[in-house]
Write a protein that holds these residues in place. Structure first.
Motif, PDB file in Angstrom:
ATOM      1  N   GLY A  24       0.795  -1.221   0.000  1.00  0.00           N
ATOM      2  CA  GLY A  24       0.000   0.000   0.000  1.00  0.00           C
ATOM      3  C   GLY A  24       0.827   1.270   0.000  1.00  0.00           C
ATOM      4  O   GLY A  24       0.596   2.184  -0.807  1.00  0.00           O
ATOM      5  N   GLU A  25       1.812   1.354   0.881  1.00  0.00           N
ATOM      6  CA  GLU A  25       2.651   2.557   0.964  1.00  0.00           C
ATOM      7  C   GLU A  25       3.455   2.753  -0.318  1.00  0.00           C
ATOM      8  O   GLU A  25       3.622   3.878  -0.796  1.00  0.00           O
ATOM      9  CB  GLU A  25       3.591   2.449   2.164  1.00  0.00           C
ATOM     10  N   THR A  26       3.948   1.652  -0.884  1.00  0.00           N
ATOM     11  CA  THR A  26       4.717   1.736  -2.133  1.00  0.00           C
ATOM     12  C   THR A  26       3.839   2.236  -3.276  1.00  0.00           C
ATOM     13  O   THR A  26       4.265   3.066  -4.092  1.00  0.00           O
ATOM     14  CB  THR A  26       5.303   0.358  -2.490  1.00  0.00           C
ATOM     15  N   THR A  27       2.609   1.720  -3.343  1.00  0.00           N
ATOM     16  CA  THR A  27       1.677   2.144  -4.393  1.00  0.00           C
ATOM     17  C   THR A  27       1.371   3.636  -4.289  1.00  0.00           C
ATOM     18  O   THR A  27       1.379   4.364  -5.288  1.00  0.00           O
ATOM     19  CB  THR A  27       0.369   1.344  -4.306  1.00  0.00           C
ATOM     20  N   GLN A 113     -19.530  -1.628   5.001  1.00  0.00           N
ATOM     21  CA  GLN A 113     -19.215  -0.223   4.769  1.00  0.00           C
ATOM     22  C   GLN A 113     -17.923  -0.082   3.967  1.00  0.00           C
ATOM     23  O   GLN A 113     -17.827   0.731   3.038  1.00  0.00           O
ATOM     24  CB  GLN A 113     -19.095   0.525   6.096  1.00  0.00           C
ATOM     25  N   VAL A 114     -16.935  -0.890   4.317  1.00  0.00           N
ATOM     26  CA  VAL A 114     -15.662  -0.839   3.583  1.00  0.00           C
ATOM     27  C   VAL A 114     -15.858  -1.349   2.152  1.00  0.00           C
ATOM     28  O   VAL A 114     -15.297  -0.792   1.205  1.00  0.00           O
ATOM     29  CB  VAL A 114     -14.584  -1.656   4.310  1.00  0.00           C
ATOM     30  N   ALA A 217      -7.538   9.974  -6.990  1.00  0.00           N
ATOM     31  CA  ALA A 217      -7.310   8.524  -6.909  1.00  0.00           C
ATOM     32  C   ALA A 217      -6.396   8.191  -5.741  1.00  0.00           C
ATOM     33  O   ALA A 217      -6.647   7.237  -4.988  1.00  0.00           O
ATOM     34  CB  ALA A 217      -6.711   8.020  -8.222  1.00  0.00           C
ATOM     35  N   ALA A 218      -5.336   8.972  -5.570  1.00  0.00           N
ATOM     36  CA  ALA A 218      -4.403   8.736  -4.467  1.00  0.00           C
ATOM     37  C   ALA A 218      -5.080   8.962  -3.116  1.00  0.00           C
ATOM     38  O   ALA A 218      -4.931   8.149  -2.187  1.00  0.00           O
ATOM     39  CB  ALA A 218      -3.183   9.643  -4.605  1.00  0.00           C
ATOM     40  N   ASP A 219      -5.852  10.045  -2.992  1.00  0.00           N
ATOM     41  CA  ASP A 219      -6.524  10.361  -1.730  1.00  0.00           C
ATOM     42  C   ASP A 219      -7.536   9.288  -1.344  1.00  0.00           C
ATOM     43  O   ASP A 219      -7.587   8.837  -0.186  1.00  0.00           O
ATOM     44  CB  ASP A 219      -7.220  11.721  -1.825  1.00  0.00           C
ATOM     45  N   ARG A 220      -8.345   8.872  -2.308  1.00  0.00           N
ATOM     46  CA  ARG A 220      -9.400   7.901  -2.006  1.00  0.00           C
ATOM     47  C   ARG A 220      -8.823   6.505  -1.755  1.00  0.00           C
ATOM     48  O   ARG A 220      -9.341   5.759  -0.915  1.00  0.00           O
ATOM     49  CB  ARG A 220     -10.438   7.881  -3.129  1.00  0.00           C
ATOM     50  N   TYR A 221      -7.769   6.164  -2.467  1.00  0.00           N
ATOM     51  CA  TYR A 221      -7.141   4.858  -2.232  1.00  0.00           C
ATOM     52  C   TYR A 221      -6.502   4.830  -0.845  1.00  0.00           C
ATOM     53  O   TYR A 221      -6.608   3.840  -0.115  1.00  0.00           O
ATOM     54  CB  TYR A 221      -6.097   4.591  -3.311  1.00  0.00           C
ATOM     55  N   LEU A 225      -7.391   2.244   2.321  1.00  0.00           N
ATOM     56  CA  LEU A 225      -6.364   1.482   3.035  1.00  0.00           C
ATOM     57  C   LEU A 225      -6.356   1.841   4.521  1.00  0.00           C
ATOM     58  O   LEU A 225      -6.158   0.966   5.380  1.00  0.00           O
ATOM     59  CB  LEU A 225      -4.985   1.751   2.422  1.00  0.00           C
ATOM     60  N   ASP A 226      -6.578   3.117   4.815  1.00  0.00           N
ATOM     61  CA  ASP A 226      -6.609   3.557   6.200  1.00  0.00           C
ATOM     62  C   ASP A 226      -7.772   2.921   6.956  1.00  0.00           C
ATOM     63  O   ASP A 226      -7.621   2.484   8.111  1.00  0.00           O
ATOM     64  CB  ASP A 226      -6.722   5.084   6.246  1.00  0.00           C
TER      65      ASP A 226
END
Length: 251
Positions: A24-27, A113-114, A217-221, A225-226
């Motif tokens: 996740g962090e790498t992506t 929900q997720v 896309a980055a914010d929502r992804y 993950l959070d």
């Protein structure tokens, strides 16, 4: 009726999901790096001037800009990767939902929900992935309409005749006539200005659109993950790990 068992497919989904979460962090870092490279801090007017300067040479008007070709390909690649990751996480959580029971369903509501967040993100990403295709289409149509047009029509006719017993003997005669008709529309000074402004406007439209798409896309992804990280216990053990739970433990 035979009960569904945890087979090779379910295990494969679990394995892929674990890999997606681990990366996740790498992506996200890759998305941020692309954003910084394609959209450095600069004013919109400076970006527009750069796009316009590339069209000073008339030969470049009908060519795709290097920046847009790079950006569309790179961003579309990111979106396709995110779509695949989201689908993998959807499948994993969907297979983790336990049988329906009375009470003790808070963990299940978290799972649902997720899953809803993932579904909404997937739909948005799929729509945005079409943006690259629509850019090339819009650019091509605008170039075709705004560039000076010319056409050429060629007509060819041929006739032959034969006569016998004449004064000079038999004769064979033939003739061919070719007519070429050319039509052209040449832009004047005003048309030339509008042509360039029209193409630059399209380039700017997609510059702004792709910038927003990549950031969103980055914010929502990251948000998805959070939520998975914050609620991993309820996602993997929606009923506290009671015997008979269908949840798959990945942590």
């Amino acid at each position: 009726m035979k009960r569904f068992q945890k087979g090779a497919y379910v295990i494969a989904v679990e394995t892929r999901s674990k890999a997606v979460l681990s990366a996740g962090e790498t992506t996200l870092a890759s998305l941020v790096a692309t954003y910084d490279r394609l959209f450095p801090v600069t004013s919109p007017s400076a970006v527009e001037a750069a796009f316009a300067s590339s069209l000073v040479d008339p030969a470049n008007v009908s060519k795709i800009s290097i920046w847009h070709d790079d950006a569309s390909s790179t961003i579309q690649g990111h979106l396709i990767e995110l779509i695949e990751n989201v689908q993998t996480l959807e499948g994993w959580i969907g297979l983790s939902i336990p049988p329906m029971e009375d009470g003790n369903n808070f963990g299940v509501s978290v799972q649902l929900q997720v899953v809803k967040m993932l579904e909404e993100l997937r739909e948005v990403l799929i729509k945005r992935a079409d943006s690259a295709v629509s850019y090339y289409k819009s650019r091509a149509e605008a170039t075709e309409k705004l560039l000076a047009r010319s056409s050429q029509t060629t007509t060819s006719t041929e006739s032959k005749s034969t006569s016998a017993g004449g004064k000079d003997g038999d004769e064979n005669k033939s003739s061919e006539n070719t007519t070429v008709e050319r039509k052209s529309i040449v832009s004047g000074d005003i048309d030339e200005h509008l042509r360039l402004k029209g193409i630059v406007a399209i380039d700017m439209k997609y510059y702004a659109e792709w910038k927003a798409v990549l950031r969103s896309a980055a914010d929502r992804y990251a948000a998805v993950l959070d939520q998975i990280e914050k609620n991993k216990e309820k996602i993997t053990k929606p009923r506290g790990g009671n015997p008979g739970s269908a949840a798959m433990s990945m942590f």
